[in-house]
Design an enzyme around this catalytic site. Structure first.
Site, PDB file in Angstrom:
ATOM      1  N   ARG A  28      -5.079   8.153  -4.059  1.00 23.00           N
ATOM      2  CA  ARG A  28      -5.689   9.193  -3.221  1.00 23.00           C
ATOM      3  C   ARG A  28      -4.693   9.488  -2.098  1.00 23.00           C
ATOM      4  O   ARG A  28      -4.432   8.647  -1.261  1.00 23.00           O
ATOM      5  CB  ARG A  28      -7.033   8.679  -2.688  1.00 23.00           C
ATOM      6  N   HIS A  47      -9.675   8.736   3.241  1.00 21.20           N
ATOM      7  CA  HIS A  47     -10.835   8.393   2.412  1.00 21.20           C
ATOM      8  C   HIS A  47     -11.861   9.534   2.413  1.00 21.20           C
ATOM      9  O   HIS A  47     -12.304   9.988   1.372  1.00 21.20           O
ATOM     10  CB  HIS A  47     -11.460   7.104   2.926  1.00 21.20           C
ATOM     11  N   TYR A 104      -3.871   1.543   7.281  1.00 18.74           N
ATOM     12  CA  TYR A 104      -3.861   0.552   6.200  1.00 18.74           C
ATOM     13  C   TYR A 104      -2.871   0.860   5.075  1.00 18.74           C
ATOM     14  O   TYR A 104      -2.798   0.108   4.116  1.00 18.74           O
ATOM     15  CB  TYR A 104      -5.281   0.384   5.638  1.00 18.74           C
TER      16      TYR A 104
END
Ligand SMILES: Cc1ncc(C[n+]2csc(CCOP(=O)(O)OP(=O)(O)O)c2C)c(N)n1
Lengths: 347, 325
Positions: free
Chosen positions: A246, A250, A260
């Site tokens: 992705r 998110h 992250y």
């Protein structure tokens, strides 16, 4: 890992090459390009406050659209929150997808001929339901399947195992797709489970498990097609793990992937881009050109503009509408509340 | 003293207790490096390490089972459910298991667990994020249910929750996370669980409420004051157990009450408060106790939530009905 097209757009697995016409190959590409543009527009509309909840999909086009392309119209799709492209390509009008995103209930009123549920927010709920839909299709003697999607994170839910196990026990025509885009919000897949692959989780349920290159649209298509055939032939369900990525956050609700994810990892995956790879392949067969691509881009932009207009023109959501749909026949407490809200709304 | 938002006060409480007690563990989805989706645990993993503050796999039933097990082995789990609608995934863990541990073991084992979770409407989240499920929780015997409405209360109540040897559901209203700041002492302090707070004094009418509706009710009280009606606003702070002493005391003074909740009307905390007022203060009432609530539908899709949620004009209107009874 099952692959047909490598990163250079070369066929590496000739035996597995699916039997698709030139038009079908072009249609697959068209859908991926269209969806990429739609994703970009959705992100920007969200930033302008003109769309509601949105989970970006760039990087997952091959996984989403290759699998959907292998379905028949009668097949059922039980999507997760990110799996909006599949249901739109299955027949849900784009403006309804936008309404869903804005939190308007007309977004969930699917057209009669679209066999799909609205995207599921609760991770795992769609997976157990898929076993039920698949069993229902089998009992009704239909030659169709139920397909469901979740992420690598979703594969940790108990419901994931229960869904596969039930479908396996009843030999129900189900396909479970785990789109392994490497992260569940911030948690990398290595921290999600000690299992080497998610595909291997099929073993515990006694069903087929296949790990597929999720950036390779031909591989995803071929694997889903085979899973579908097995399912309708009574050979039981399949778990497909599609390895993808992705690119974006998110969701658009404040996630910051730089907390992250490294840009090295982003770069590494962008080299595997499903659109680039398939474009190269089609160009080598003289089936794609810049001109064709621009046509699709323009078409997508026009459609999105028209769909947003239709979304804006949809009458505002009323609480009285929501009260009316709570039950088939309104109980007394809701009848009273319906009157209260109608009066409030008329002011 | 520092000025803090509610979410900062919550982080501060966790930091304080992680420092104080090596048995305190903070875990849940994305609480580590990411610091939680709302950043409630921001910086805690860096400060206390991955053994004390850690990400779990994505499975709520697993998370609550882990908490129960860790609680049995001497730890004090502070687990996060990312949004409270996801508690359904672990109703057995929360309402069926941790709530019953003490009872099942004849008091031998306990569940010193704090379940932290954002909830509450008005911020346009997708389905099952905002739902007000405190009524379900309050009906499970063995659970304490705490809902702070201010940064100061949040810190004191969270410290008390973590130190409590019984399971506490600590619900954090999303709309309050960053809506205002107030002075919060840097040193530690606790606020007793099960103790309501009078957020505004008045003599004409008691408004009993909790969570974000405390602020809605305070706004209504101001409007009522302009018309000469002095409303007393009681923040329950804990909806299980209910502090009926404070409520009844107030009703004895004002002789009138309304109960304001964001949740749907039927069953629920508001209904319980009304029944308890009847039980304990019926002879002091000059009017029936009315409720301000949302209608009995599923929490609405985002496009309708502004109309669905009770607001201060609903409170004013209901208060006047009671005053003019
Ligand atoms: C039961 C439940 N728990 C938690 C969440 C919150 N949440 C939404 S998406 C997500 C991560 C999902 O990751 P993954 O399954 O890998 O799918 P991806 O978003 O990467 O496609 C989490 C924790 C939720 N929606 N439902």
């Amino acid at each position: 890992m099952f692959q047909i097209l490598n990163e250079e757009g070369e066929i590496v697995n000739k035996d597995a090459l699916p039997d698709l016409s030139d038009e079908e190959l072009q249609e697959l590409m068209r859908r991926m390009v269209y969806t990429r543009i739609w994703d970009q527009r959705a992100i920007s509309l969200n930033r302008q406050g003109r769309l509601g909840f949105y989970a970006p999909v760039a990087g997952q086009e091959a996984s989403m659209l290759g699998s959907q392309f292998a379905l028949e119209k009668e097949d059922w799709i039980l999507p997760g929150y990110r799996d909006v492209p599949q249901i739109v390509w299955h027949g849900l009008p784009l403006y309804q997808a936008f309404l869903y995103s804005r939190g308007h209930f007309h977004g969930g009123q699917f057209p009669e001929e679209v066999n799909a549920l609205m995207p599921q927010i609760i991770i795992g709920a769609q997976i157990v339901q898929t076993a039920g839909v698949a069993l229902g299709l089998k009992r009704k003697g239909k030659d169709s399947v139920a397909i469901t999607y979740t992420g690598d994170g979703g594969a940790s839910q108990g419901d994931f195992y229960e869904g596969m196990n039930f479908a396996g026990a009843y030999s129900a025509p189900a396909i479970f797709v785990v789109q392994n885009n490497q992260f569940a919000i911030s948690v990398p897949v290595e921290e999600q489970s000690a299992a080497k692959t998610i595909a291997q989780k099929a073993v515990a349920a006694g069903i087929n498990g296949v790990q597929v290159d999720g950036m390779d649209v031909l591989a995803v298509y071929a694997a889903t097609k085979e899973a579908r055939e097995n399912a309708v032939n009574g050979d039981g369900p399949t778990l497909l793990e599609t390895m993808c990525y992705r690119y974006g956050p998110h969701t658009m609700a404040g996630d910051d992937p730089t907390r992250y994810r490294t840009s090295d990892l982003d770069d590494e995956w962008e080299k595997k881009d499903p659109l680039v790879r398939f474009r190269k392949y089609l160009e080598s067969k003289d089936l794609w050109s810049e001109e064709k691509e621009n046509e699709v881009v323009d078409q997508a932009k026009d459609d999105i503009k028209a769909a947003i207009k239709k979304t804006d023109d949809t009458p505002k959501q009323k609480v009285s509408d929501l009260i009316e749909i709570m039950f088939e026949k309104l109980p007394v407490n809701l009848q009273q509340q319906l009157e209260e809200y109608r009066e409030k709304e008329s002011k | 003293m520092a000025q803090m938002t509610m979410i900062q006060a919550i982080t501060d409480a966790m930091r304080t207790e992680l420092k104080n007690d090596e048995n305190v563990l903070v875990f849940g989805e994305d609480v580590g490096q990411n610091g939680g989706v709302f950043r409630a645990t921001d910086g805690l993993q860096e400060e206390f390490g991955e053994e004390r503050v850690f990400d779990t796999p994505l499975a709520e039933s697993g998370i609550s089972g882990l908490a129960i097990g860790l609680g049995l082995t001497g730890f004090r789990p502070v687990m996060e459910i990312q949004f409270f609608g996801f508690v359904f995934e672990t109703m057995d863990g929360v309402a069926g298991q941790m709530a019953r541990m003490r009872y099942r073991s004849g008091g031998h084992y306990h569940s010193p667990i704090t379940v932290r979770s954002p909830f509450g409407g008005g911020v346009k989240t997708p389905e099952l994020h905002a739902d007000n499920l405190e009524g379900l929780m309050a009906q499970a015997p063995g659970l304490k249910v705490v809902i702070p409405s201010t940064p100061y209360d949040a810190k004191g109540l969270l410290l008390a929750s973590i130190r409590d040897n019984d399971p506490v559901i600590f619900l954090e209203h999303m709309k309050l996370y960053r809506s205002f700041r107030e002075e919060v002492p840097e040193e530690e302090y606790t606020i007793e669980i099960g103790k309501a707070d009078i957020k505004r004094e008045g003599k004409d009418l008691t408004i009993v409420t909790y969570g974000a509706m405390v602020h809605t009710s305070l706004k209504a009280a101001e409007e009522l004051a302009e018309e000469g009606i002095e409303a007393e606003v009681i923040d329950l702070r804990t909806v299980s157990p209910l502090d009926m002493d404070t409520v009844v005391e107030s009703v004895k003074k004002t002789n009138r009450a309304i109960v304001v909740q964001e949740a749907q009307k039927q069953a629920g905390v508001g209904a319980s408060v009304v029944a308890d007022i009847n039980d304990n203060a019926i002879l002091h009432l000059e009017a029936p106790v009315l409720r301000v609530t949302a209608p009995d539908t599923v929490y609405p899709f985002a496009a309708a939530e502004d109309v669905w949620l009770p607001d201060h004009t609903d409170v004013v209107e209901r208060a006047k009905t009671v005053i003019n009874f």
